[in-house]
Design a protein around this motif. Structure first.
Motif, PDB file in Angstrom:
ATOM      1  N   PRO A 317       0.830  -1.218   0.000  1.00  0.00           N
ATOM      2  CA  PRO A 317       0.000   0.000   0.000  1.00  0.00           C
ATOM      3  C   PRO A 317       0.859   1.260   0.000  1.00  0.00           C
ATOM      4  CG  PRO A 317       0.029  -1.019   2.176  1.00  0.00           C
ATOM      5  CD  PRO A 317       0.705  -1.987   1.246  1.00  0.00           C
ATOM      6  N   VAL A 318       0.288   2.326  -0.541  1.00  0.00           N
ATOM      7  CA  VAL A 318       0.969   3.618  -0.623  1.00  0.00           C
ATOM      8  C   VAL A 318       0.195   4.639   0.182  1.00  0.00           C
ATOM      9  CG1 VAL A 318       1.615   5.488  -2.201  1.00  0.00           C
ATOM     10  CG2 VAL A 318       1.942   3.117  -2.893  1.00  0.00           C
ATOM     11  N   ASP A 319       0.890   5.446   0.958  1.00  0.00           N
ATOM     12  CA  ASP A 319       0.249   6.516   1.724  1.00  0.00           C
ATOM     13  C   ASP A 319       0.420   7.820   0.948  1.00  0.00           C
ATOM     14  OD1 ASP A 319      -0.756   8.303   3.508  1.00  0.00           O
ATOM     15  OD2 ASP A 319       0.564   7.760   5.172  1.00  0.00           O
ATOM     16  N   TYR A 320      -0.653   8.290   0.344  1.00  0.00           N
ATOM     17  CA  TYR A 320      -0.600   9.532  -0.413  1.00  0.00           C
ATOM     18  C   TYR A 320      -0.597  10.771   0.494  1.00  0.00           C
ATOM     19  CZ  TYR A 320      -1.211   7.239  -4.917  1.00  0.00           C
ATOM     20  OH  TYR A 320      -1.018   6.486  -6.049  1.00  0.00           O
ATOM     21  N   GLY A 321      -1.016  10.582   1.749  1.00  0.00           N
ATOM     22  CA  GLY A 321      -1.064  11.714   2.675  1.00  0.00           C
ATOM     23  C   GLY A 321      -2.227  12.637   2.389  1.00  0.00           C
ATOM     24  N   ARG A 322      -2.653  13.344   3.401  1.00  0.00           N
ATOM     25  CA  ARG A 322      -3.722  14.337   3.193  1.00  0.00           C
ATOM     26  C   ARG A 322      -3.575  15.433   4.220  1.00  0.00           C
ATOM     27  NH1 ARG A 322      -8.186  13.678   6.722  1.00  0.00           N
ATOM     28  NH2 ARG A 322      -8.085  11.824   8.051  1.00  0.00           N
ATOM     29  N   ARG A 323      -4.160  16.549   3.922  1.00  0.00           N
ATOM     30  CA  ARG A 323      -4.114  17.704   4.817  1.00  0.00           C
ATOM     31  C   ARG A 323      -4.902  17.418   6.077  1.00  0.00           C
ATOM     32  NH1 ARG A 323      -5.721  23.057   1.955  1.00  0.00           N
ATOM     33  NH2 ARG A 323      -3.773  22.551   0.881  1.00  0.00           N
ATOM     34  N   LEU A 324      -4.334  17.699   7.223  1.00  0.00           N
ATOM     35  CA  LEU A 324      -5.032  17.484   8.502  1.00  0.00           C
ATOM     36  C   LEU A 324      -6.007  18.604   8.796  1.00  0.00           C
ATOM     37  CD1 LEU A 324      -2.000  16.280  10.651  1.00  0.00           C
ATOM     38  CD2 LEU A 324      -3.841  14.886   9.697  1.00  0.00           C
TER      39      LEU A 324
END
Length: 324
Positions: A317-324
């Motif tokens: 799996p890949v963590d694309y990240g997101r704004r908190l």
């Protein structure tokens, strides 16, 4: 005429649901005399789409396919093709294409116009077509005898100085802009955002080069599935005109992660296509004798498909990240 359904996308912007049946997509977008690209390299070959073109009796087509193989032989036997543009012909290391050989070598039952390129030369034609360029330069025809059999392979003088400051001549190929491109893929959403893994070939370039595009997929998935892994989207929805869900629609080729290559069929095809009567019988049973690809799949039987089942080979799996 089929009118796609307008839907609200998750962002709130209106979108167009492009899902259709195979029969409707072919009826709407493939016409007699069209130039039709069928792409998919080694796997993801749009065989079911080829069968539907045969069922609907299309005539006078120019077929563009880098690796003209069994599906092209079948289209020829169905009387659909007047001209073939290709960079390889053969039964994928398993033998010959009987119908193609009869037409090219003996003009039986009708002659076939054949325009031959190298693999890279045809890739460059797609690139020129996709970018709406008048031609595409390449070096690989120097020393080849292909220019002696294909007058479309031409030389031009570069406007820029070459080695030693002297003008340089290079080969160029013309663009190809199919009326319609048909490709197979693992999945797409209803708007046509199409995801492919494994060998990707020239599907994206062939779609962008075309006037219209039909994407045939193993499954139509929810919008959020595509959005969860955006880098796997090889063909964006804005380039797609129809999405057809057709499980096992690439048989006898394979679809990475879904089913294996039917090697026994490839080995049998040479003897089937070598005999015109046997080939007509095969078409009568498996193409004209089936309403659609679902019936073709059902007629092969559950035990047959279990032999082509594949095990899991999951990617990390890949963590694309997101704004908190």
């Amino acid at each position: 005429m089929i009118e796609p359904n307008e839907q609200a996308t998750p962002s709130g912007r209106p979108g167009v649901d492009k899902t259709m049946t195979m029969a409707d997509a072919v009826a709407h977008f493939v016409h007699d005399g069209d130039t039709v690209s069928l792409e998919g390299f080694t796997h993801l070959i749009p065989t079911a789409a080829g069968h539907e073109i045969i069922r609907q009796g299309r005539r006078g087509l120019t077929v563009v396919r880098m690796t003209a193989d069994i599906v092209v032989d079948q289209l020829l036997a169905g009387g659909c093709v007047a001209k073939l543009v290709s960079s390889f012909v053969g039964n994928s290391s398993a033998g010959s294409l009987g119908e193609l050989r009869r037409r090219v070598e003996h003009s039986v039952p009708d002659p076939l116009e054949f325009e031959e390129y190298s693999h890279y030369g045809l890739v460059c034609r797609y690139l020129a077509g996709a970018q709406r360029l008048p031609f595409y330069p390449l070096r690989s025809y120097a020393g080849s005898d292909l220019p002696t059999v294909n007058p479309e392979l031409r030389k031009i003088t570069s406007p820029y100085p070459g080695p030693g400051g002297r003008p340089e001549q290079v080969y160029v190929v013309p663009p190809v802009n199919p009326d319609v491109t048909i490709v197979h893929a693992q999945r797409a959403d209803r708007y046509g955002n199409t995801q492919i893994w494994g060998l990707t070939g020239v599907q994206a370039e062939a779609v962008y080069a075309a006037g219209k595009a039909i994407v045939v997929v193993e499954e139509v998935v929810a919008d959020e599935v595509v959005r969860s892994d955006p880098n796997r989207t090889v063909i964006p929805g804005h380039a797609v005109d129809a999405v057809v869900e057709c499980p096992r629609g690439a048989h006898p080729s394979f679809v990475q992660g879904h089913y294996d290559r039917d090697n026994a069929f490839y080995r049998s095809w040479s003897s089937i296509s070598k005999d015109p009567a046997r080939l007509r019988d095969w078409l009568a049973q498996w193409v004209y004798g089936t309403r659609d690809h679902a019936e073709y799949v059902a007629n092969l039987g559950a035990d047959f498909w279990s032999e082509l089942a594949v095990g899991e080979a999951l990617s990390q799996p890949v963590d694309y990240g997101r704004r908190l």
